[in-house]
Design a protein around this motif. Structure first.
Motif, PDB file in Angstrom:
ATOM      1  N   HIS A 234       0.821  -1.218   0.000  1.00 48.26           N
ATOM      2  CA  HIS A 234       0.000   0.000   0.000  1.00 48.26           C
ATOM      3  C   HIS A 234       0.856   1.271   0.000  1.00 48.26           C
ATOM      4  O   HIS A 234       0.535   2.252   0.670  1.00 48.26           O
ATOM      5  N   THR A 236       2.485   4.589  -2.009  1.00 53.07           N
ATOM      6  CA  THR A 236       2.114   5.492  -3.093  1.00 53.07           C
ATOM      7  C   THR A 236       3.245   5.686  -4.096  1.00 53.07           C
ATOM      8  O   THR A 236       3.108   6.488  -5.021  1.00 53.07           O
ATOM      9  N   PHE A 237       4.347   4.986  -3.931  1.00 44.86           N
ATOM     10  CA  PHE A 237       5.479   5.093  -4.839  1.00 44.86           C
ATOM     11  C   PHE A 237       6.119   3.719  -4.981  1.00 44.86           C
ATOM     12  O   PHE A 237       5.876   2.814  -4.172  1.00 44.86           O
TER      13      PHE A 237
END
Length: 299
Positions: A234, A236-237
């Motif tokens: 989870h 974001t990058f």
């Protein structure tokens, strides 16, 4: 290490399960302590005194003092010795004895205490049992107190299990396979790394331990209540580059890199670059004085 569990003192936590019941193992350790000349105090909460003493010979039973909380835990019948604080008060009184010999206190079981008392109160009592300075009064503290605590780990949440685990000097987790019992032993020595061993054993009808071979060095025993969390989930990058992104990165020339193209461009001389000019456009607020700026110096 299994044959010398009681040589270190402190709290020995015996963790059993539905498949591998630990009361017989507790009784085997009690017999070993009695044969070493120690006085045994048992806080019995889950079985009667007759059932607990069954299988011991007369010599072992003579060294066992059984505090029966199975029939009358609150002493409503007034038949036994009443201790201030109830079962935990009886547990504290076991370390205040006139006999200075080492003693073994067996709790059958810690799960019963945790279901009737706050976890913090139980932990404070266990911590005080094996510290001589906590025993005060007219009685003299004993030289060494071994506390054997039976714990049904499947009945409790990770919080109480972790609190009791932090108090224990030795943890024994019972398990096995194909009908053969094993004990995973975690020993915490001060200022040393914890050691893990696995010992295969069997318990004879007279509650003697029959060790099956030497102990084996093992990895830390996995806690069934602990769930491993993936730290890369989870996000974001991306933590890794794809093949195409890696090729693009390798072909990129950074501004601070002195490449061969830059070197050739600096060494190449062209007529248009032989001379340079400075173009200056004065600002409206510039202080431009047409007179000689050094006039006041009288040069």
């Amino acid at each position: 290490m299994l044959e010398s569990l009681l040589a270190f003192g402190g709290l020995v936590l015996l963790r059993d399960s539905i498949e591998w019941e630990g009361r017989d193992f507790l009784k085997a350790l009690i017999k070993k302590s009695a044969l070493c000349g120690q006085q045994i105090y048992v806080l019995g909460c889950e079985v009667s005194e007759e059932e607990f003493r069954e299988g011991f010979d007369s010599d072992i039973n003579s060294r066992v003092v059984y505090h029966d909380l199975f029939r009358d835990p609150l002493n409503w019948s007034k038949t036994g010795e009443a201790f201030p604080g109830g079962p935990l008060g009886a547990l504290r009184a076991m370390c205040r004895r006139t006999d200075p010999r080492p003693i073994t206190v067996a709790v059958d079981s810690l799960s019963w205490l945790l279901l009737h008392f706050p976890c913090s109160t139980v932990c404070q009592t266990l911590h005080a049992l094996h510290h001589q300075d906590s025993c005060s009064g007219d009685s003299s503290p004993v030289e060494q107190v071994n506390v054997l605590g039976l714990l049904h780990e499947e009945l409790h949440a990770p919080g109480p299990l972790g609190a009791l685990s932090s108090l224990a000097q030795i943890e024994v987790t019972l398990g096995g396979t194909m009908g053969q019992a094993s004990a995973h032993i975690l020993y915490r020595k001060p200022q040393h790394r914890p050691t893990h061993q696995t010992q295969w054993f069997s318990i004879l009808p007279d509650f003697s331990l029959d060790l099956q071979g030497p102990p084996l060095q093992s990895q830390p025993h996995p806690d069934p209540h602990t769930f491993l969390v993936d730290p890369t989930a989870h996000l974001t990058f991306n933590l890794r580059l794809s093949k195409k992104e890696r090729e693009t990165r390798d072909s990129l020339t950074l501004p601070f890199q002195f490449s061969s193209e830059k070197q050739q461009a600096l060494l190449r001389s062209e007529p248009s670059q032989a001379s340079s000019h400075i173009l200056y456009e004065p600002d409206a607020y510039d202080d431009l004085d047409p007179e000689d700026p050094d006039d006041d110096l009288d040069i």
